[in-house]
Design a protein around this motif. Sequence first.
Motif, PDB file in Angstrom:
ATOM      1  N   SER A 146       4.713 -23.693  13.723  1.00 39.56           N
ATOM      2  CA  SER A 146       4.873 -22.330  13.219  1.00 39.56           C
ATOM      3  C   SER A 146       5.917 -22.361  12.116  1.00 39.56           C
ATOM      4  N   THR A 147       5.895 -21.350  11.249  1.00 41.81           N
ATOM      5  CA  THR A 147       7.008 -21.222  10.313  1.00 41.81           C
ATOM      6  C   THR A 147       8.315 -21.003  11.070  1.00 41.81           C
ATOM      7  N   TYR A 153      13.762 -16.768  13.193  1.00 43.07           N
ATOM      8  CA  TYR A 153      13.332 -15.374  13.309  1.00 43.07           C
ATOM      9  C   TYR A 153      14.143 -14.701  14.409  1.00 43.07           C
ATOM     10  N   GLY A 190       2.254 -18.992   9.277  1.00 44.64           N
ATOM     11  CA  GLY A 190       3.076 -17.798   9.303  1.00 44.64           C
ATOM     12  C   GLY A 190       2.409 -16.776  10.208  1.00 44.64           C
ATOM     13  N   ASN A 223       5.158 -12.371   4.384  1.00 44.56           N
ATOM     14  CA  ASN A 223       4.347 -13.246   3.556  1.00 44.56           C
ATOM     15  C   ASN A 223       4.414 -12.764   2.109  1.00 44.56           C
ATOM     16  N   ALA A 255       3.277 -25.730   5.888  1.00 48.28           N
ATOM     17  CA  ALA A 255       3.302 -24.280   6.103  1.00 48.28           C
ATOM     18  C   ALA A 255       2.045 -23.656   5.528  1.00 48.28           C
ATOM     19  N   ALA A 257       1.381 -20.127   4.954  1.00 48.78           N
ATOM     20  CA  ALA A 257       2.128 -18.882   5.088  1.00 48.78           C
ATOM     21  C   ALA A 257       2.290 -18.123   3.787  1.00 48.78           C
ATOM     22  N   GLU A 260       5.845 -18.145   2.223  1.00 48.26           N
ATOM     23  CA  GLU A 260       7.004 -17.671   2.984  1.00 48.26           C
ATOM     24  C   GLU A 260       8.064 -18.750   3.110  1.00 48.26           C
TER      25      GLU A 260
END
Length: 264
Positions: A146-147, A153, A190, A223, A255, A257, A260
């Motif tokens: 995952s990002t 996050y 993302g 994004n 990535a 995404a 991102e």
Amino acid sequence: MSIGITNLEGRHALVTGASGGIGVAIAEALVHAGAKVTLTGRDSDRLGQRTRHLPADSVWLVGDFDVTDPEGVIRGAEAAHAGFGPIDILVNNAGEAPSASFEKTSAAMWNKVIATDLTSVFLVTQAFLPDLKAGGAGGRIINIASTAGLTGYRYVSAYAAAKHGVVGLTRSLALELARSGITVNAVCPGFTDTPLIGRAVAEIVNKTGRSADEARADLARANPQGRLVDPKEVADAVLWLAGPGASAITGQAIAVAGGEVLAG
């Protein structure tokens, strides 16, 4: 990257967490490229329902496959071999992403997320590595990270920690296996338009009172392209890494995404 470019005829792929949105998209891409695909999941009924549109002669379903249970993984490996034999391509896709502030993240939640999202990759990869080594050069391990494994996050500290671990494991194993010709890479989506995002939207609505459209727009703003990623875009990245054209790509965290994350 396109399904039409990669030919995986004669190859056997296994996908964990295959009843989720990204898992189904990956399964479709691999089957359309000619691979025989073993699909695994904990919920046998859901697994069958989500994949019943795929041709029966190209898929083998292994339900009750708990990626957090060492003995269950061994049993799942035996069940996978009963279908199409040893595997050539492993896609570690199973995972979950519960949300809570760090202060409200319980030890039980932390342990469950680490087990599901990180330890599972260790257990499943270790179970199927003998297959990949026996098959010689051309084996593929593709971990869906995952990002969140490349940056941070809020409110998903356990998930971010686990996915950072997946990226680290990917890079270490890539170096160990480099001379074998087996490649190991991570795909880092993302925010992707899947049922998982639907649950995240519902949680945002419940906690903030915003509308579902507002919540989805907030996620899409992460994004730079201003949209959610399509699961098929993630599957295309997996398909490319699974094919012979990516034989020099290993140890990478790619990535998907929309810009991102600009450096992995």
